[in-house]
Scaffold this active site. Structure first.
Site, short mmCIF file in Angstrom:
data_model
loop_
_atom_site.label_atom_id
_atom_site.label_comp_id
_atom_site.label_asym_id
_atom_site.label_seq_id
_atom_site.Cartn_x
_atom_site.Cartn_y
_atom_site.Cartn_z
CE1 TYR A 1 -29.07 -1.48 2.75
CE2 TYR A 1 -28.58 0.51 4.00
CZ TYR A 1 -29.33 -0.16 3.06
OH TYR A 1 -30.35 0.50 2.41
CE LYS B 1 -28.31 0.47 -0.46
NZ LYS B 1 -29.01 0.47 -1.70
#
Length: 184
Positions: free
Chosen positions: A180, A184
């Site tokens: 994640y 990002k």
């Protein structure tokens, strides 16, 4: 006794001079003239008025998501853009009159190059695209949160967009061990 009076007189004189100097310094730095300083709210209001007068347009990617909905509502309330375009994978329906002047471009993110025209002519772009690994799997998550975002930014830049604002994540780091944060 004479020595005591002399010492007290000298001490009083030094104290008086010190107080006068401190008062002058405090007076110099305590310039509270309201015309010189404005509040942050006044500055923002002025900036918005100036920006509104420049006839700018923007697009929003991901306006159907939670963050995108809030952003859209805020932009409509502030009325700083002359044109707002929603770029997404499906047509959105709105009931309120404030949404009636929105332009919507329905695109296929798998073929973003075919939709370069949707990104042309905007001054500002907002990207609120995102999915979860649970919904899309690891590969789908990377595709939406990285690949689509990057390609959209490239198309926006090529189309004349000078600002591209990305909703990301705290702790985002390309070297992270967590997918994640890495994406990002």
């Amino acid at each position: 006794m004479k020595l005591l009076c002399f010492t007290l007189g000298k001490a009083t004189w030094i104290l008086t001079v010190t107080v006068v100097i401190l008062a002058a310094v405090f007076y110099y730095f305590d310039d509270t003239a309201s015309s010189k300083y404005t509040s942050m709210a006044e500055n923002i209001k002025t900036l918005e008025e100036n920006f509104r007068g420049q006839n700018k347009s923007c697009f929003i990617l991901g306006a159907s998501g939670e963050t995108g909905k809030v952003l859209l509502r805020e932009l409509l309330e502030r009325n700083i853009f002359s044109k707002i375009t929603l770029i997404g994978r499906r047509q959105l329906t709105f009931e309120d009159k404030e949404y009636e002047n929105l332009v919507q471009e329905v695109i296929n993110f798998e073929k973003l190059d075919d939709y370069a025209a949707a990104f042309m002519g905007h001054d500002v772009g907002y990207c609120c695209l995102g999915t979860t690994r649970a919904k899309a799997g690891a590969d789908g998550f990377i595709k939406v949160d990285h690949d689509y975002v990057l390609k959209s930014a490239e198309l926006a830049k090529a189309g004349g967009c000078t600002q591209f604002h990305l909703e990301s994540s705290r702790g985002a780091d390309k070297n992270s061990n967590f997918l994640y944060l890495k994406v990002k």
